[in-house]
Design an enzyme around this catalytic site. Structure first.
Site, short mmCIF file in Angstrom:
data_model
loop_
_atom_site.label_atom_id
_atom_site.label_comp_id
_atom_site.label_asym_id
_atom_site.label_seq_id
_atom_site.Cartn_x
_atom_site.Cartn_y
_atom_site.Cartn_z
N ASP A 67 -7.71 22.75 -37.27
CA ASP A 67 -7.94 21.64 -36.32
C ASP A 67 -9.39 21.64 -35.75
O ASP A 67 -10.16 20.44 -35.47
CB ASP A 67 -7.02 21.91 -35.01
CG ASP A 67 -5.59 21.64 -35.33
OD1 ASP A 67 -5.19 21.09 -36.05
OD2 ASP A 67 -4.86 22.53 -34.73
N ASP A 80 0.79 -1.14 0.02
CA ASP A 80 0.15 -0.10 -0.17
C ASP A 80 0.73 1.23 0.24
O ASP A 80 0.16 2.58 0.07
CB ASP A 80 -1.02 -0.15 1.24
CG ASP A 80 -2.02 -0.97 1.17
OD1 ASP A 80 -2.23 -1.50 0.16
OD2 ASP A 80 -2.78 -0.89 2.15
#
Length: 444
Positions: A354, A36
């Site tokens: 674009d 952990d």
């Protein structure tokens, strides 16, 4: 707890550690088994900061399981207190170590006045503040835990200050000021957003009082009530603290994310409304001791006091004040319209190759609630892109998300299962995907 190939939002202790490591001179101790303790590596890799990640793991091993955790946890707290001398030590378990069902608050109390680590008799009182992150690790995710931990830390220091100065009413700054809440480590472009927010507030003639938690100090949390209002750019973290400050100190807050031209204008108008309600005038100076302004008093304050004109030093933004009355802020004509028509690059981008390549094309959006909702509205309203599906993994904020994106997309998806997102993308076959790292893999 579940075994997953991919998680959009991590376990609760990650959120707590992100908040703790965002502050300066705050150390976090994680009560957890090996496995952990990956946060240190993850943050060091992604943030690339000079300083070490201020997190220590109090490892749960076979000795701890046999003898109990108290001795080891208390020892780690007092050791870090002596070595690092932090302002605050935050203790947090993980979902794994929570299985032990230990009362870690007892460990915190013991560490505050504990026996010497060397075994000598006597009392070795920790000089640092020590708190236990009050989070249910089985019911909340990373973002919810971060929001709760930040609110807990702020509440701890403001209540501490209130006990020291019981009869003192927080005074407001002379010039309009704001706290920016929710900028923290490992956040999505949080540093860029913070820079833009500071620039925006500066253009409006508003000073930044405190930025919490990234780069902030817990010793400065007592200054939070001095600001005129709070700005919360992300719903995921900071909203609980803003609600607490509003309840305790009657501080208004703005929780509108300035994403896109339209929402930025809405955010600025909300700020303008708050400043006008507060009458721009040291509104609290004439109040009796201990009195808190109600919403009715705030709304009617300008009429009662006839709103004296603002001193010249406050007029940082040319045209911010209404030219006739010289009493209220007006950002509409001199800032919002000017920025929209002449400064913003949105008009240029909408005509770029674009954007033209995406016009009338299909797009899928998926992410946290704040960014997914913001991007969906930008694509639909400002760029003419058809959003066939908009989704979020923030299931706890599903109602707000649906309210924000309804009408701007064909379908709404709320899930933390990446396979459902992948199936949806495969089914819709969009021309563009706006999402997380997992959606990038799915798109490939």
């Amino acid at each position: 707890m579940k075994l997953a190939y991919w998680m959009y939002a991590g376990p609760a202790h990650i959120g707590t550690l992100r908040v703790a490591s965002s502050f300066k001179n705050v150390h976090a101790i994680m009560h957890a088994p090996l496995g952990d303790d990956y946060f240190n590596v993850m943050r060091s890799m992604l943030e690339r900061e000079r300083d070490f990640t201020p997190v220590t793991t109090s490892i749960v091993d076979r000795h701890v399981l046999a003898r109990g955790s108290q001795e080891k946890v208390v020892e780690n707290i007092t050791r870090k207190d002596n070595e690092e001398a932090p302002d605050l030590i935050t203790l947090t378990p993980t979902c794994t170590s929570s299985i032990l069902q230990e009362d870690l608050q007892i460990f915190v109390n013991r560490a505050s006045i504990s026996e010497s680590n060397n075994g000598h008799s006597g009392i070795d009182k920790a000089t640092s503040d020590v708190i236990l992150a009050d989070v249910n690790h089985y019911r909340v995710n990373e973002l919810q835990a971060a929001d709760r931990t930040l609110e807990q830390i702020v509440r701890f220091y403001l209540e501490k200050e209130k006990k020291l100065n019981t009869n003192t009413i927080p005074t407001k700054t002379k010039k309009p000021s704001a706290n920016i809440i929710g900028i923290f480590t490992l956040g999505f472009h949080n540093q860029h957003d913070c820079r833009e927010l500071k620039r925006l507030l500066n253009n409006l003639g508003i000073e930044v009082n405190e930025i919490i938690p990234e780069g902030g100090s817990v010793t400065n949390l007592k200054n939070l009530p001095h600001a005129w209002f709070n700005l919360v750019p992300y719903r995921e973290i900071g909203l609980m603290r803003a609600v607490y400050l509003e309840k305790e100190f009657n501080m208004p807050y703005v929780a509108i994310s300035p994403l896109g031209i339209i929402d930025t204008a809405v955010c600025i108008r909300e700020i303008e409304k708050i400043l006008n309600n507060l009458s721009l005038n040291g509104y609290q100076s004439s109040l009796p001791e201990g009195h808190k302004l109600t919403n009715e008093e705030l709304n009617g304050l300008s009429q009662k006091n006839n709103e004296p004109s603002l001193p010249e030093e406050h007029r940082q933004l040319d045209g911010a004040l209404d030219s006739k009355s010289q009493k209220t802020y007006n950002f509409e004509n001199k800032y919002i319209k000017q920025q929209t028509r002449f400064i913003s690059q949105a008009a240029w981008f909408s005509r770029s190759i674009d954007c033209l390549n995406l016009t009338a094309k299909k797009a899928v959006v998926f992410g946290d609630a704040t960014h997914a909702a913001g991007i969906t509205k930008i694509l639909a309203r400002e760029m003419g892109i058809k959003v066939v599906c908009s989704g979020t993994y923030c299931k706890h904020d599903a109602d707000w998300f649906r309210e924000q994106v309804v009408g701007f997309c064909d379908q709404i998806l709320v899930t933390d299962d990446h396979t459902q997102v992948g199936d949806m993308i495969a089914k819709l076959e969009p021309s563009a995907i706006f999402g997380t790292q997992m959606e990038r893999h799915i798109g490939r």
